[in-house]
Write a protein that holds these residues in place. Structure first.
Motif: not given
Length: 453
Positions: A39, A161, A165, A168, A174, A177, A181
């Motif tokens: 991420l 990631a 994500l 998203a 951010w 997202a 997770a």
């Protein structure tokens, strides 16, 4: 393997479905254990622009997280050997959720670094806990395939990631997202608690699966006499295809030497140190390289990480299946050689943009597969009762590499010298390959001479 490692190898009716469920759960746990790394890499362009994180500090986040994991991995292995895989996996997923939640709430670099340090805890538990679960629940002939599949969970995290994500993050920001997770990690912890069998009591808590070495045989005899066995004891009759690892060709002598000087564990730890240094640099800076040097948008740059992840899944599963006891010692060196070529392609992509996609695939197929094969070797060669500790020692080398590599790369990236950074990665992969080949030659010579080394 010892009774502590193999007590639940029972391919009873419905066992195939349970095995698939276990594989899916372990793959998910591995994905969450390192999701924060991917991420931070995939969201790197957004973090640099919106949170005031420099290229060097972005590399330092990886150092903090994996430095923590490297320090705690030997302790984590002993904890897993003592408390069992179920409790360890639940703790892993809860800690992953906490770390992700803190990353999403971070107002600046200080709390971000603290959150990443918390994320080092699940990384320290991941390989020992999942390997222990495999040894306890999967017949020996299928362990290589299951290990490769669960190790591919790390790259599943990279895919998550880099694509869903990252998409998203474009829609809900951010932070949103990352919080998504974190919520998914909580759900996975509930799944692990409900799906896994209860762990055997720790030594001193009861007389079941944690009995002293040699007690398992007594439990088997007791079960044969009474028609049932104590809780935690080995209960299954021996069936074709369910022999323990010590019955595989070469496994008995390999297990006896795993922890000795010259055995695979010290060599694999050094191999993993240099391999991890290169992989972590790619994971951390690939998306930023695409955004800063190749003029990609943040979402397209994040897709590079997703491509690497998909290739890594295929590579880890395929190479782990190929890692038979006779072939496995030579695979780490082969994969490191392919990783060198991948890093050189990244350096060339600074001038020929499309090569970056080929390089991302090659890193996934070769570099990230090396870690999966090293874990297969650990499970083939571990001495009785040491699977968790040996896995943790090799993982500690890998995590130490993750801690060292990105800051060195970051010093070059901050000056715009990405080409030099990729050459540094190629050199790290080359050293890993040299270490692996030296050990493979020594191991082959020792076996020809009639004894493990």
């Amino acid at each position: 393997m010892s009774g502590a490692d193999t007590a639940a190898v029972v391919p009873a009716e419905g066992g195939e479905a349970r095995s698939r469920g276990l594989t899916a759960l372990l793959t998910t746990a591995m994905a969450f254990s390192m999701l924060q790394l991917f991420l931070l890499g995939a969201l790197g362009p957004r973090l640099v622009d919106r949170l005031g994180v420099s290229e060097t500090l972005l590399g330092l986040t990886t150092t903090v997280g994996f430095g923590t994991a490297a320090v705690l991995s030997p302790v984590g292995g002993r904890i897993v050997d003592r408390v069992g895989p179920r409790r360890s996996l639940v703790a892993l997923l809860v800690l992953s959720a906490v770390a992700l939640g803190l990353i999403g709430a971070a107002p600046g670099p200080g709390l971000l670094l603290a959150a990443v340090a918390v994320g080092g805890l699940p990384q320290a538990l991941a390989n020992p806990a999942t390997n222990k679960a495999i040894l306890a629940s999967v017949p020996a002939p299928r362990r290589g395939a299951v290990t490769g599949t669960k190790q591919s969970g790390v790259q599943l995290g990279a895919f998550a990631a880099g694509l869903p994500l990252a998409l998203a993050a474009g829609a809900i920001g951010w932070r949103g997202a990352v919080w998504v997770a974190a919520g998914a990690a909580v759900l996975a912890a509930v799944w692990a608690w409900r799906a896994l069998p209860a762990d055997a009591p720790a030594p001193g808590e009861g007389a079941s699966g944690s009995a002293p070495r040699g007690a398992t045989a007594g439990a088997k005899r007791q079960g044969a006499a009474s028609g049932s066995a104590p809780r935690g004891a080995t209960t299954a009759p021996k069936q074709p295809g369910t022999t323990t690892a010590t019955k595989q060709p070469g496994a008995a002598s390999g297990a006896a030497s795993a922890g000795r000087r010259g055995g695979p564990v010290p060599w694999l730890a050094v191999f993993s140190l240099f391999l991890g240094a290169g992989i972590a640099s790619v994971n951390t800076y690939l998306a930023l390289f695409g955004a800063r040097r190749l003029d990609m948008g943040p979402t397209v740059a994040g897709a590079l990480v997703a491509v690497l992840g998909v290739a890594g899944i295929a590579g880890r599963v395929g190479w782990s299946r190929a890692a038979t006891p006779g072939r496995a010692p030579w695979l780490p060196g082969l994969l490191a050689g392919g990783a060198v070529v991948a890093a050189l392609l990244l350096a060339a992509a600074d001038r020929v943009d499309p090569l970056v996609w080929v390089a991302a695939v090659a890193v996934g197929v070769f570099a990230v597969s090396g870690n999966a094969v090293s874990m297969v070797l650990v499970m083939q060669r571990s001495a009785p009762g040491r699977a968790g500790q040996d896995s943790a020692l090799v993982a500690a080398g890998f995590f130490a590499g993750f801690a060292v590599g990105p800051p060195l790369f970051g010093l070059l990236a901050e000056r715009g010298r990405y080409g030099g950074g990729w050459l540094l990665v190629a050199a790290e992969f080359a050293v890993a390959g040299a270490v692996a080949l030296v050990w493979a030659v020594r191991d082959g010579r020792a076996r020809r001479d009639g004894g493990p080394r």
